[in-house]
Design a protein around this motif. Sequence first.
Motif, mmCIF file in Angstrom:
data_model
loop_
_atom_site.group_PDB
_atom_site.id
_atom_site.type_symbol
_atom_site.label_atom_id
_atom_site.label_comp_id
_atom_site.label_asym_id
_atom_site.label_seq_id
_atom_site.Cartn_x
_atom_site.Cartn_y
_atom_site.Cartn_z
ATOM 1 N N SER A 199 -12.000 -1.909 -14.122
ATOM 2 C CA SER A 199 -12.686 -2.697 -15.133
ATOM 3 C C SER A 199 -13.905 -1.988 -15.693
ATOM 4 O O SER A 199 -14.578 -1.238 -15.010
ATOM 5 N N GLN A 200 -14.198 -2.252 -16.961
ATOM 6 C CA GLN A 200 -15.437 -1.843 -17.584
ATOM 7 C C GLN A 200 -16.326 -3.069 -17.806
ATOM 8 O O GLN A 200 -17.167 -3.080 -18.690
ATOM 9 N N THR A 201 -16.097 -4.115 -17.009
ATOM 10 C CA THR A 201 -16.915 -5.319 -17.037
ATOM 11 C C THR A 201 -17.538 -5.510 -15.664
ATOM 12 O O THR A 201 -16.860 -5.380 -14.656
ATOM 13 N N GLY A 202 -18.825 -5.776 -15.605
ATOM 14 C CA GLY A 202 -19.501 -5.960 -14.325
ATOM 15 C C GLY A 202 -20.603 -6.997 -14.451
ATOM 16 O O GLY A 202 -20.935 -7.461 -15.543
ATOM 17 N N SER A 203 -21.174 -7.356 -13.319
ATOM 18 C CA SER A 203 -22.241 -8.351 -13.321
ATOM 19 C C SER A 203 -23.314 -7.953 -12.313
ATOM 20 O O SER A 203 -23.118 -7.082 -11.469
ATOM 21 N N TYR A 204 -24.469 -8.615 -12.439
ATOM 22 C CA TYR A 204 -25.540 -8.374 -11.467
ATOM 23 C C TYR A 204 -26.328 -9.662 -11.264
ATOM 24 O O TYR A 204 -26.298 -10.589 -12.086
ATOM 25 N N TYR A 205 -27.019 -9.739 -10.140
ATOM 26 C CA TYR A 205 -27.914 -10.847 -9.825
ATOM 27 C C TYR A 205 -29.292 -10.269 -9.516
ATOM 28 O O TYR A 205 -29.403 -9.201 -8.906
ATOM 29 N N LYS A 206 -30.323 -10.974 -9.923
ATOM 30 C CA LYS A 206 -31.681 -10.580 -9.575
ATOM 31 C C LYS A 206 -32.369 -11.775 -8.919
ATOM 32 O O LYS A 206 -32.579 -12.813 -9.545
ATOM 33 N N ILE A 207 -32.663 -11.611 -7.640
ATOM 34 C CA ILE A 207 -33.293 -12.677 -6.863
ATOM 35 C C ILE A 207 -34.425 -12.055 -6.054
ATOM 36 O O ILE A 207 -34.237 -11.022 -5.407
ATOM 37 N N ASN A 208 -35.584 -12.692 -6.072
ATOM 38 C CA ASN A 208 -36.744 -12.168 -5.348
ATOM 39 C C ASN A 208 -37.011 -10.708 -5.695
ATOM 40 O O ASN A 208 -37.300 -9.871 -4.827
ATOM 41 N N ASP A 209 -36.860 -10.377 -6.993
ATOM 42 C CA ASP A 209 -37.127 -9.035 -7.510
ATOM 43 C C ASP A 209 -36.214 -7.968 -6.932
ATOM 44 O O ASP A 209 -36.535 -6.773 -6.970
ATOM 45 N N LYS A 210 -35.041 -8.368 -6.423
ATOM 46 C CA LYS A 210 -34.054 -7.404 -5.948
ATOM 47 C C LYS A 210 -32.735 -7.623 -6.682
ATOM 48 O O LYS A 210 -32.349 -8.751 -6.947
ATOM 49 N N TYR A 211 -32.050 -6.529 -6.977
ATOM 50 C CA TYR A 211 -30.814 -6.577 -7.754
ATOM 51 C C TYR A 211 -29.600 -6.378 -6.849
ATOM 52 O O TYR A 211 -29.639 -5.606 -5.895
ATOM 53 N N THR A 212 -28.527 -7.079 -7.198
ATOM 54 C CA THR A 212 -27.220 -6.862 -6.585
ATOM 55 C C THR A 212 -26.243 -6.540 -7.704
ATOM 56 O O THR A 212 -26.107 -7.307 -8.652
ATOM 57 N N TRP A 213 -25.546 -5.376 -7.602
ATOM 58 C CA TRP A 213 -24.680 -4.881 -8.667
ATOM 59 C C TRP A 213 -23.231 -4.873 -8.212
ATOM 60 O O TRP A 213 -22.924 -4.456 -7.099
ATOM 61 N N THR A 214 -22.310 -5.313 -9.085
ATOM 62 C CA THR A 214 -20.882 -5.240 -8.769
ATOM 63 C C THR A 214 -20.331 -3.870 -9.168
ATOM 64 O O THR A 214 -20.971 -3.113 -9.897
ATOM 65 N N GLN A 215 -19.112 -3.566 -8.683
ATOM 66 C CA GLN A 215 -18.519 -2.245 -8.927
ATOM 67 C C GLN A 215 -18.351 -1.951 -10.419
ATOM 68 O O GLN A 215 -18.468 -0.807 -10.857
ATOM 69 N N GLY A 216 -18.047 -2.990 -11.214
ATOM 70 C CA GLY A 216 -17.843 -2.771 -12.643
ATOM 71 C C GLY A 216 -19.041 -2.139 -13.330
ATOM 72 O O GLY A 216 -18.893 -1.356 -14.275
ATOM 73 N N ILE A 217 -20.260 -2.467 -12.881
ATOM 74 C CA ILE A 217 -21.470 -1.882 -13.461
ATOM 75 C C ILE A 217 -21.483 -0.375 -13.240
ATOM 76 O O ILE A 217 -21.825 0.410 -14.136
ATOM 77 N N TYR A 218 -21.080 0.052 -12.039
ATOM 78 C CA TYR A 218 -21.067 1.488 -11.742
ATOM 79 C C TYR A 218 -19.985 2.200 -12.551
ATOM 80 O O TYR A 218 -20.144 3.375 -12.914
ATOM 81 N N ASN A 219 -18.880 1.494 -12.823
ATOM 82 C CA ASN A 219 -17.870 2.066 -13.713
ATOM 83 C C ASN A 219 -18.462 2.312 -15.099
ATOM 84 O O ASN A 219 -18.172 3.314 -15.754
ATOM 85 N N ILE A 220 -19.279 1.365 -15.573
ATOM 86 C CA ILE A 220 -19.865 1.463 -16.912
ATOM 87 C C ILE A 220 -20.844 2.635 -17.002
ATOM 88 O O ILE A 220 -20.831 3.395 -17.964
ATOM 89 N N ILE A 221 -21.695 2.812 -15.977
ATOM 90 C CA ILE A 221 -22.741 3.839 -16.069
ATOM 91 C C ILE A 221 -22.292 5.171 -15.484
ATOM 92 O O ILE A 221 -23.080 6.117 -15.400
ATOM 93 N N ASN A 222 -21.028 5.265 -15.067
ATOM 94 C CA ASN A 222 -20.436 6.550 -14.658
ATOM 95 C C ASN A 222 -21.089 7.178 -13.432
ATOM 96 O O ASN A 222 -21.309 8.390 -13.383
#
Length: 623
Positions: free
Chosen positions: A174-197
């Motif tokens: 996939s070239q679709t991903g999501s992220y969460y930001k809680i307490n100033d910390k980020y959680t990234w799904t695999q799709g985000i890493y696909n997007i940014i190579n």
Amino acid sequence: MRIEKLYRKLEDTLEVRMYDIKEEDLYQSAPKEFDLPNFPFEKTLDSITNDIDIFIPHNDGEDFIVHRLGLNALVRGHIHQDDVVGRLLSKVSPGFFEVLAEPLREVYKTQNKVKLRFFYHYHEKLSRFSNVTIISDMGKLILVSDHRANREHKLTTSDEDRYDEKANLIEYFSQTGSYYKINDKYTWTQGIYNIINRGREENDEYYNIVFDLVIPTDRPLIEKILQILDNGQTSYEAVIRIRTHDGTLKYIEINLYSKFDENGNLISRYGLMKDVSTESNRKITRPVDYLLKGFKNSKRLALMIEPLNLKQYEFSEGFYNIIEVDPSEYKHSREVLANIVEEDVRNKLLQFIDGENDEINVNFTYNAHGDKNYQKSCEMYIERFEFGTEIHSIGFLTDITEEYTKQLELIEANEHQKVLIKEVHHRVKNNLQVLNSFLNLEKRAYKDKPDIIIDHMQSRLSSLAILHEKTYNTTDFKNINLKEYITDQDSQLRSLIGLRDGIEFVSEVDGDLNLTIEVITPLLLVIDELTMNAIKHAFPDKSMPNKKIYKRIKKLDNQTGELTLKDNGVGIENPDKITKNLGCEIIKNLTKQLDGHIELYEHEIGTGYKLTFPLNMEHTIEG
């Protein structure tokens, strides 16, 4: 209350969704059965941002005694520590026991930590979520939660305080991903890493890894969006441009959502991102592009990724060659089925599209341009499969017109030709399963090194594409000349890797070495694995000159062949260690399938392998 559980393989996380939760569903009155000492540092634990829940295994992990609940859990349940401490979890909170019993038991038995992600829904809206890690320490099981809802925020807030939940798609291609930001910390799904190579890095949780790549002219837009979202707006959509670390310019569609408490304070942020770079400007940057590139030179064999998805399908060039339509003019819809001559095939395909079965394997006649004077004989195999909560599909389309024309009289006269077609279908399915198995193994072994996975899959796909392309031109699967395959394989390796890494591939193959399809398929894959192992380990210094990988394949006698593969690299310091890596395990399994024998051998420079294998194996076909 309704509970759904799903294991996310890419994140190694158990995802738990809880719907329509009421306070009485979470906790209930239960008798105290165990006297436990007060937990030390209680005030300290209450003052930190993470929730800390502590349980003691009971009856060898069949149940769990509550020793402490975090302040957030107590506020949600309108309870005190005295209401739960010393009680069995199954009695004081049947709902949480249903969710936590299995992961708690796993940590207790294995002493390995387990990760979970909780989503709390009310009226089908996402109200909040949290990430939880379970660890074992000093005979106790400790749950650490990285999110705590507002202390004054009730569990069942009004719908106006919630935002719509977007699809949580984590899919390897996939070239679709999501992220969460809680307490100033980020959680990234695999799709985000696909997007940014790039792969995951240690500090990714501390900054926005996408916005950090935004080109200078779009940075004011990012600042404006974040300011709007910080000031009370709950959602924003836009398209931004980023430049990845390898210099690729990409257009990214972003959908951002903010979660606020009753006092207007920001609690969390969620983002959905998709690569929408235009096709004309897009370079090969995605994992799916590398897979499609493996079929670039196959004009009569097409790889189809997501053929059942009308919007996000990806086909190799061979597909458009076969149906004779320019890619820019092609419209993916059911209307393409109208050019299939056989009505029963059209009906089968429609049933498959509507979900009546999970795979389809058909032969049919296709009218190119809708003209019956330009007919082609084709075969198609498509498999539907689940990945997470999503349904995906992958398959092959092959133009067998020339073969069908040449063999028509033989097919009518000889029953063997029916067996031939069955074998072609069976081989395509088997090779798809082999690729899927290798991909699953390497996703676990090299999850932080996507470049290795891409190189390996690209090489295997190229070899199998050569195999398919050439075997469709023959009716004899017992006498396939190996030298032609090795020549084409070297050409592909030189194009995909040799030019990039400065490696020369040299091969010598006996011209009269003819093998069966059962021998040549695993042999080509063994050569692939040995070659990729050499590329990975033999030349750690990329600037090293005159890098060479040499192979010699010859007959030892009428029953046995020998493959010698060696490099002029740095050699192996610890043979025991190298023979235990994933690549060597795959080589051993393929050698076993080949009924061969492989060993390391010493030569003056670098590393060498010798593989002996039978020239003939029993020729069997599964119906």
